[in-house]
Structure formats: C-alpha cells, structure tokens
Design a protein around this motif. Structure first.
Motif, mmCIF file in Angstrom:
data_model
loop_
_atom_site.group_PDB
_atom_site.id
_atom_site.type_symbol
_atom_site.label_atom_id
_atom_site.label_comp_id
_atom_site.label_asym_id
_atom_site.label_seq_id
_atom_site.Cartn_x
_atom_site.Cartn_y
_atom_site.Cartn_z
ATOM 1 N N ALA A 14 65.919 9.521 -28.658
ATOM 2 C CA ALA A 14 67.119 10.338 -28.879
ATOM 3 C C ALA A 14 67.231 11.431 -27.813
ATOM 4 C CB ALA A 14 67.079 10.956 -30.272
ATOM 5 N N TRP A 15 66.125 12.122 -27.521
ATOM 6 C CA TRP A 15 66.159 13.158 -26.486
ATOM 7 C C TRP A 15 66.499 12.560 -25.127
ATOM 8 C CZ3 TRP A 15 66.859 18.076 -26.043
ATOM 9 C CH2 TRP A 15 66.503 18.931 -27.075
ATOM 10 N N SER A 16 65.934 11.406 -24.829
ATOM 11 C CA SER A 16 66.235 10.754 -23.550
ATOM 12 C C SER A 16 67.711 10.421 -23.438
ATOM 13 C CB SER A 16 65.406 9.475 -23.403
ATOM 14 O OG SER A 16 64.051 9.782 -23.389
ATOM 15 N N LEU A 17 68.286 9.952 -24.516
ATOM 16 C CA LEU A 17 69.718 9.636 -24.509
ATOM 17 C C LEU A 17 70.565 10.887 -24.316
ATOM 18 C CD1 LEU A 17 69.764 6.988 -27.367
ATOM 19 C CD2 LEU A 17 70.333 6.568 -24.967
ATOM 20 N N VAL A 18 70.224 11.944 -25.017
ATOM 21 C CA VAL A 18 71.003 13.188 -24.913
ATOM 22 C C VAL A 18 70.907 13.772 -23.508
ATOM 23 C CG1 VAL A 18 71.103 15.592 -25.698
ATOM 24 C CG2 VAL A 18 70.965 13.748 -27.355
ATOM 25 N N LEU A 19 69.717 13.769 -22.935
ATOM 26 C CA LEU A 19 69.543 14.332 -21.597
ATOM 27 C C LEU A 19 70.179 13.471 -20.511
ATOM 28 C CD1 LEU A 19 65.891 15.671 -21.858
ATOM 29 C CD2 LEU A 19 68.031 16.960 -22.013
ATOM 30 N N ASN A 20 70.506 12.222 -20.845
ATOM 31 C CA ASN A 20 71.186 11.338 -19.904
ATOM 32 C C ASN A 20 72.649 11.135 -20.275
ATOM 33 O OD1 ASN A 20 69.184 10.498 -17.909
ATOM 34 N ND2 ASN A 20 68.076 9.753 -19.703
ATOM 35 N N SER A 21 73.239 12.152 -20.875
ATOM 36 C CA SER A 21 74.670 12.212 -21.197
ATOM 37 C C SER A 21 75.126 11.136 -22.176
ATOM 38 C CB SER A 21 75.506 12.129 -19.916
ATOM 39 O OG SER A 21 75.174 13.187 -19.067
ATOM 40 N N ARG A 22 74.276 10.749 -23.077
ATOM 41 C CA ARG A 22 74.629 9.824 -24.152
ATOM 42 C C ARG A 22 74.392 10.531 -25.485
ATOM 43 N NH1 ARG A 22 76.454 7.694 -20.251
ATOM 44 N NH2 ARG A 22 75.848 5.704 -19.339
ATOM 45 N N ALA A 23 75.089 11.654 -25.661
ATOM 46 C CA ALA A 23 74.823 12.536 -26.795
ATOM 47 C C ALA A 23 75.143 11.891 -28.136
ATOM 48 C CB ALA A 23 75.606 13.827 -26.648
ATOM 49 N N LEU A 24 76.216 11.148 -28.217
ATOM 50 C CA LEU A 24 76.593 10.538 -29.494
ATOM 51 C C LEU A 24 75.539 9.531 -29.941
ATOM 52 C CD1 LEU A 24 78.626 10.216 -31.752
ATOM 53 C CD2 LEU A 24 79.772 8.465 -30.377
ATOM 54 N N ILE A 25 75.112 8.682 -29.050
ATOM 55 C CA ILE A 25 74.089 7.690 -29.396
ATOM 56 C C ILE A 25 72.756 8.392 -29.694
ATOM 57 C CG2 ILE A 25 72.822 5.661 -28.577
ATOM 58 C CD1 ILE A 25 75.278 5.035 -26.829
ATOM 59 N N SER A 68 71.546 29.335 -19.843
ATOM 60 C CA SER A 68 72.802 28.642 -19.538
ATOM 61 C C SER A 68 72.716 27.158 -19.876
ATOM 62 C CB SER A 68 73.147 28.836 -18.064
ATOM 63 O OG SER A 68 72.127 28.309 -17.246
ATOM 64 N N ILE A 69 71.835 26.798 -20.776
ATOM 65 C CA ILE A 69 71.669 25.400 -21.176
ATOM 66 C C ILE A 69 72.948 24.819 -21.782
ATOM 67 C CG2 ILE A 69 70.364 23.829 -22.664
ATOM 68 C CD1 ILE A 69 67.987 25.742 -22.313
ATOM 69 N N PRO A 70 73.672 25.560 -22.644
ATOM 70 C CA PRO A 70 74.894 24.973 -23.222
ATOM 71 C C PRO A 70 75.960 24.625 -22.178
ATOM 72 C CG PRO A 70 74.240 26.876 -24.494
ATOM 73 C CD PRO A 70 73.365 26.843 -23.275
ATOM 74 N N TYR A 71 75.900 25.268 -21.044
ATOM 75 C CA TYR A 71 76.847 24.954 -19.980
ATOM 76 C C TYR A 71 76.620 23.537 -19.464
ATOM 77 C CZ TYR A 71 79.338 25.287 -15.558
ATOM 78 O OH TYR A 71 80.185 25.049 -14.503
ATOM 79 N N TYR A 72 75.360 23.130 -19.369
ATOM 80 C CA TYR A 72 75.015 21.807 -18.866
ATOM 81 C C TYR A 72 74.940 20.756 -19.971
ATOM 82 C CZ TYR A 72 73.837 24.536 -14.802
ATOM 83 O OH TYR A 72 73.901 25.396 -13.756
ATOM 84 N N PHE A 73 74.543 21.173 -21.172
ATOM 85 C CA PHE A 73 74.409 20.268 -22.311
ATOM 86 C C PHE A 73 75.137 20.849 -23.526
ATOM 87 C CE2 PHE A 73 70.522 19.651 -19.788
ATOM 88 C CZ PHE A 73 70.630 18.304 -19.506
ATOM 89 N N PRO A 74 76.474 20.822 -23.536
ATOM 90 C CA PRO A 74 77.208 21.401 -24.670
ATOM 91 C C PRO A 74 76.998 20.630 -25.969
ATOM 92 C CG PRO A 74 78.720 20.299 -23.173
ATOM 93 C CD PRO A 74 77.373 20.292 -22.514
ATOM 94 N N GLU A 75 76.574 19.387 -25.871
ATOM 95 C CA GLU A 75 76.377 18.572 -27.069
ATOM 96 C C GLU A 75 75.100 18.920 -27.827
ATOM 97 O OE1 GLU A 75 74.889 16.776 -23.374
ATOM 98 O OE2 GLU A 75 76.939 17.139 -23.967
ATOM 99 N N LEU A 76 74.272 19.798 -27.286
ATOM 100 C CA LEU A 76 73.052 20.194 -27.984
ATOM 101 C C LEU A 76 73.352 20.933 -29.280
ATOM 102 C CD1 LEU A 76 70.543 21.270 -25.194
ATOM 103 C CD2 LEU A 76 70.481 19.261 -26.633
ATOM 104 N N TYR A 77 74.533 21.554 -29.380
ATOM 105 C CA TYR A 77 74.904 22.225 -30.630
ATOM 106 C C TYR A 77 74.967 21.231 -31.790
ATOM 107 C CZ TYR A 77 76.207 26.393 -28.005
ATOM 108 O OH TYR A 77 76.179 27.500 -27.204
#
Length: 173
Positions: A14-25, A68-77
């Motif tokens: 899941a973390w790998s997917l999120v960090l590679n811009s696949r937040a929904l999956i 500034s993490i939310p700027y790069y990964f807004p889907e982390l919320y």
C-alpha cells in the motif's frame, strides 16, 4: 505472527502504491489489510483500537503538517487514517505475542527505519532539491512510527509487568 507478517506485506504494498502516485489503489490495499486483521481475530478491544488509532493519527497528522509533504502527496490525508487503523488493529495482535517475538518485531522495524535514515543521509542534498532531507526524515517517521510505537508500548508494558511480578514474588535477578 504469520498474520502480522502478511499484514505488514499488505501495508508495504500500500505504501509503495501511494508513493508511486497510485493513492486510490494504495488506500484500498490498506483498507483490505485492516479487513484482514478484523476477520483473523475473534475478540477485539474496540476502545483500545479507537484510542490507539486516534493517538497515532494525531501524531501522523502533526508530522504531516510540520513539513511540505502534503504539497507532494496530498492523498496522504486519506491514506493515513487507514494506516493508523491498521496499526491500531495490529496492536491487538501484539498483545498476544511472546516477549521474544515482540522484541524481534521491534528490532526489525527499528532496523528498517535506521537503514532508510542512513540512505537519506548518504544521498547528496542536490539529488532532491524540491523534497528536502527534512521532509524525507518525516516520511520515514510516517512510514514506520505508527507501527513501532504500539510495539514499543506493548513490549515496555510486558517488561514492566514481569519486573513487578518478580518483585511481588520476591524473585531477584
């Protein structure tokens, strides 16, 4: 312990997917990891799960907002509540582990955190101009601390309980 290992692999994916811009999956995978933990255990302490989850989410939220993490990964919320719920559910499994297994789990998490921190230190600052080293250390904390803190708390509680029992029974080391 097998349940914890399988769950850890799901969260790693899941973390790998999120960090590679696949937040929904990635979020769906984290939710599946939570569901897997829910159905593997018959008795759960829901108050403890809620308390641990809220504590972990507050800690992660403050860490997230401090850089500034939310700027790069807004889907982390959206992703972090699933991770915190999974860590809280894993906390229920940690309650039943032996001290030796718990120590090995803590040692593994600390080792992974240390390896990632060393890699962050080794890579020159010029390699990532936008995403600073400070933010990388915060990402390291976001990835590993939600799972490390409950494990340390359970291990500490077990150690204190053993020492207290030995003192009450008059056993000295």
């Amino acid at each position: 312990m097998k349940t914890i290992l399988k769950n850890s692999w799901l969260i790693l994916i899941a973390w790998s997917l999120v960090l590679n811009s696949r937040a929904l999956i990635g979020t769906i995978t984290a939710a599946l990891a939570c569901t897997y933990l829910l159905f593997q255990r018959k008795e759960l302490n829901y108050w403890r799960i809620c308390t641990v989850c809220m504590f972990l989410y507050a800690m992660c939220f403050v860490t997230l907002l401090s850089g500034s993490i939310p700027y790069y990964f807004p889907e982390l919320y959206i992703f972090l509540p699933a991770v915190c719920l999974d860590a809280a559910l894993m906390n229920e499994y940690l309650q039943s582990l032996q001290k030796r297994e718990l120590f090995l789990l803590v040692l593994t998490i600390v080792s992974c955190t240390a390896v990632l921190a060393i890699l962050i230190l080794i890579v020159p600052k010029e390699a990532y101009l936008l995403f600073t080293k400070k933010n990388l250390f915060k990402m390291d904390a976001l990835i590993f601390l939600p799972f490390l803190l409950p494990a340390l708390a359970v291990l500490g509680y077990d150690c204190i309980r053993d020492v207290t029992c030995r003192q009450q029974n008059g056993i000295t080391l």
